[in-house]
Scaffold this motif. Structure first.
Motif, short mmCIF file in Angstrom:
data_model
loop_
_atom_site.label_atom_id
_atom_site.label_comp_id
_atom_site.label_asym_id
_atom_site.label_seq_id
_atom_site.Cartn_x
_atom_site.Cartn_y
_atom_site.Cartn_z
N UNK A 192 -18.91 -6.37 12.83
CA UNK A 192 -20.22 -6.36 12.17
C UNK A 192 -20.18 -6.80 10.71
N UNK A 193 -18.97 -6.82 10.11
CA UNK A 193 -18.86 -7.25 8.71
C UNK A 193 -18.10 -8.57 8.60
N UNK A 194 -18.13 -9.38 9.64
CA UNK A 194 -17.35 -10.62 9.68
C UNK A 194 -17.84 -11.63 8.65
N UNK A 195 -16.89 -12.47 8.24
CA UNK A 195 -17.18 -13.67 7.45
C UNK A 195 -16.85 -14.88 8.33
N UNK A 196 -17.79 -15.79 8.45
CA UNK A 196 -17.62 -16.96 9.31
C UNK A 196 -17.77 -18.22 8.47
N UNK A 197 -16.81 -19.12 8.60
CA UNK A 197 -16.91 -20.44 7.95
C UNK A 197 -17.42 -21.43 8.99
N UNK A 198 -18.53 -22.07 8.68
CA UNK A 198 -19.16 -23.04 9.56
C UNK A 198 -18.95 -24.42 8.96
N UNK B 285 -19.80 -27.97 8.72
CA UNK B 285 -20.97 -28.77 9.02
C UNK B 285 -22.20 -28.09 8.47
N UNK B 286 -23.20 -28.88 8.09
CA UNK B 286 -24.43 -28.31 7.52
C UNK B 286 -25.68 -28.90 8.19
N UNK B 287 -25.53 -29.40 9.41
CA UNK B 287 -26.66 -29.96 10.13
C UNK B 287 -27.40 -28.91 10.95
N UNK B 288 -28.21 -29.38 11.89
CA UNK B 288 -29.05 -28.47 12.67
C UNK B 288 -28.25 -27.53 13.54
N UNK B 289 -27.12 -28.00 14.10
CA UNK B 289 -26.28 -27.10 14.89
C UNK B 289 -25.68 -26.01 14.03
N UNK B 290 -25.27 -26.38 12.82
CA UNK B 290 -24.73 -25.38 11.89
C UNK B 290 -25.79 -24.34 11.53
N UNK B 291 -27.01 -24.80 11.36
CA UNK B 291 -28.11 -23.87 11.04
C UNK B 291 -28.31 -22.87 12.19
N UNK B 292 -28.34 -23.36 13.42
CA UNK B 292 -28.49 -22.46 14.56
C UNK B 292 -27.33 -21.47 14.63
N UNK B 293 -26.12 -21.95 14.37
CA UNK B 293 -24.95 -21.07 14.41
C UNK B 293 -25.07 -19.96 13.36
N UNK B 294 -25.51 -20.32 12.16
CA UNK B 294 -25.67 -19.32 11.11
C UNK B 294 -26.68 -18.25 11.52
N UNK B 295 -27.77 -18.65 12.16
CA UNK B 295 -28.77 -17.68 12.60
C UNK B 295 -28.18 -16.72 13.63
N UNK C 65 -22.73 -9.15 7.99
CA UNK C 65 -21.97 -10.40 8.11
C UNK C 65 -22.35 -11.40 7.02
N UNK C 66 -21.37 -12.29 6.74
CA UNK C 66 -21.58 -13.38 5.79
C UNK C 66 -21.18 -14.68 6.46
N UNK C 67 -21.75 -15.78 5.98
CA UNK C 67 -21.39 -17.10 6.48
C UNK C 67 -21.30 -18.07 5.32
N UNK C 68 -20.36 -19.00 5.45
CA UNK C 68 -20.21 -20.10 4.49
C UNK C 68 -20.32 -21.39 5.27
N UNK C 69 -21.33 -22.20 4.97
CA UNK C 69 -21.48 -23.52 5.58
C UNK C 69 -20.93 -24.54 4.60
N UNK D 59 -29.67 -16.69 2.00
CA UNK D 59 -29.11 -17.14 0.72
C UNK D 59 -29.53 -16.22 -0.42
N UNK D 60 -30.78 -15.79 -0.40
CA UNK D 60 -31.25 -14.90 -1.45
C UNK D 60 -30.53 -13.55 -1.42
N UNK D 61 -30.14 -13.12 -0.21
CA UNK D 61 -29.43 -11.84 -0.06
C UNK D 61 -27.93 -11.98 -0.30
N UNK D 62 -27.45 -13.17 -0.57
CA UNK D 62 -26.02 -13.39 -0.80
C UNK D 62 -25.20 -13.41 0.47
N UNK D 63 -25.84 -13.58 1.62
CA UNK D 63 -25.12 -13.57 2.90
C UNK D 63 -24.75 -14.97 3.37
N UNK D 64 -25.33 -15.98 2.79
CA UNK D 64 -25.05 -17.36 3.19
C UNK D 64 -24.84 -18.21 1.96
#
Length: 476
Positions: A202-208, A210-220, A229-233, A341-346
């Motif tokens: 539940x507290x994972x950090x994921x590196x994505x 790519x920053x296209x539409x598939x990356x956006x869906x993955x982040x969601x 959780x946090x994500x870095x695209x 992004x505003x919450x510092x999670x992405x």
């Protein structure tokens, strides 16, 4: 659950007089739209067999998602399966109990249901003209003016015409500094299989990557259900798709016509023209999206008037900035990203992936208990997963596709000069080693090198309707 007719065709019997038979290779959106339009428009003696290795017609890569927060990136009013019936999707949605406005962005999973429902309905109106085969096609052999379609299970049958509608391939394997990433639990090579997300803490950090539409869906999918959780695209440019305007925006209420000059064009000239038009629109308080959308119709013509060197220059210098404006996010999706992004999670970083090492390390951002250290955007991040969202592999000579490999060996297909897909005519007639291959067509993403704009439903449905008129006629 939608039920479609299924069959396992018998061995070929080329001496039997029969109705004209069309094989569609691929049962995703491109293949389903092709089958729909052939059944709807071609003469009654034309039958269609759709080959889809997964056995799931209508899904493909784009619409197989089970996450209903993954939305279409085109409003419902523009997503009909039929170019001459633009309201068809909206009418279907309302008839099936969905409260849909034409400006709404439907869940992508609903679009798969729509395609299957429309295919089931049209097959009922044309009984005996549609069959589906849940087998992987591995070869086509030209024989006596037809093609023998062979599958991995040994099935074979003759068809008068074949449409290659295999859609998008999985991304190229991720590598850093020329070294491929290892096969490991933390390395997600296929972003469209979401099963890995359930194993994340539940507290994972994921590196994505790519920053296209598939990356956006993955982040969601990663972030929405686990607030810890946090994500870095990350990508070379760090550009994400722009958002569609809110429905009924006053600045979107007018059309815009860009005067494209006649004759040969250059990439720099087109870029300057678009920039000039965007400035003119802003001066009139017209949203920039109106200018971009107004260029959708002439895009294929503009691409056709660029010579090969200019097309290469456009791809290298301008393509990404055009695509993030052209292929936009639904407003609701953009709002989710803004909230993360505003919450510092992405975070969204430019610079690409520069190093990967297994295990965490003291002093590294998020490294406590991390599976891997990833250097992105000039700093090292501890991550629980690295996800490949770099986009589909488009070079047919590198694709992990036994059918394409067989067709290349036979000389029936060739890569286009830019290696964006297949060599073909603008009408989708496949060009092999020795020129046009009568009776062999392609629809959708494989036409990218020839048309550039060929991956969205409004363009694919037009191609499907045009091919429907060609496959019903004898070879010439």
């Amino acid at each position: 659950m939608t039920t479609l007719p299924r069959t396992s065709p018998p061995a070929a019997d080329l001496g039997v007089d029969r109705s004209r038979r069309v094989a569609v290779i691929g049962g995703g959106a491109s293949g389903t739209l092709t089958a729909l339009n052939v059944l709807r428009a071609a003469p009654g003696h034309v039958g269609v067999t759709v080959f889809e290795a997964s056995g799931r017609i209508g899904y493909g890569v784009a619409y197989a998602t089970t996450d209903r927060r993954h939305l279409l990136n085109v409003p419902a009013r523009n997503m009909s399966a039929f170019p001459d019936a633009p309201a068809d999707l909206v009418e279907w949605a309302r008839a099936s109990g969905r409260d849909v406005d034409p400006a709404d962005f439907l869940p992508r999973a609903d679009y798969a249901v729509y395609l299957r429902d429309r295919l089931r309905a049209i097959s009922r109106r044309h009984p005996g003209r549609l069959a589906t085969v849940g087998e992987q096609v591995v070869d086509l052999e030209p024989l006596d003016g037809a093609f023998v379609v062979r599958t991995a299970r040994g099935t074979q049958e003759a068809y008068d015409a074949v449409v290659l509608a295999y859609g998008n391939a999985a991304p190229s394997w991720l590598s850093v500094g020329g070294e491929p990433l290892p096969q490991a639990p933390w390395h997600v090579a296929n972003p469209w299989d979401l099963s890995w997300i359930t194993a994340l803490p539940p507290d994972a950090t994921v590196v994505i990557v790519g920053t296209g539409l598939t990356a956006v869906d993955t982040a969601i999918s990663v972030l929405e259900d686990a607030p810890g959780r946090r994500a870095v695209m990350v990508s070379r440019h760090g550009l994400v798709p722009e958002a569609h305007a809110a429905p009924c925006s006053p600045a979107m209420s007018t059309g815009w016509v860009t005067p494209v000059p006649p004759g040969p064009l250059t990439a720099d000239g087109i870029a300057a023209l678009v920039a000039e038009q965007l400035r003119a629109a802003a001066a009139r308080d017209v949203d920039w999206r109106v200018v971009v959308d107004g260029l959708r119709g002439p895009t294929q013509s503009i691409w056709g008037r660029l010579d090969l060197a200019e097309r290469r220059r456009f791809l290298a210098r301008y393509a990404r900035r055009w695509e993030v404006r052209r292929h936009r996010m639904a407003p609701g999706v953009a709002a989710l990203l803004d909230g993360y992004r505003a919450a510092g999670r992405l975070e969204i970083l430019a610079g690409g992936l520069s190093a990967v090492a297994c295990g965490g390390a003291a002093g590294v951002d998020g490294a406590d208990g991390a599976a891997v250290q990833v250097e992105v955007g000039g700093r090292v991040v501890g991550a629980d997963a690295v996800v490949n969202c770099t986009g589909p592999l488009i070079d047919v000579e590198r694709a992990d596709n036994p059918l394409l490999a067989a067709l290349l060996r036979r000389g029936l297909v060739a890569p286009d000069p830019l290696r964006l897909g297949l060599s073909c005519t603008p009408a989708g007639e496949v060009l092999g080693r020795d020129g046009r291959v009568p009776g062999l067509f392609t629809v959708g993403p494989p036409r990218k090198g020839v048309l550039f704009e060929t991956t969205a439903i409004p363009e694919i449905r037009v191609q499907a309707a045009e091919v429907a008129g060609l496959v019903g006629a004898p070879h010439s």
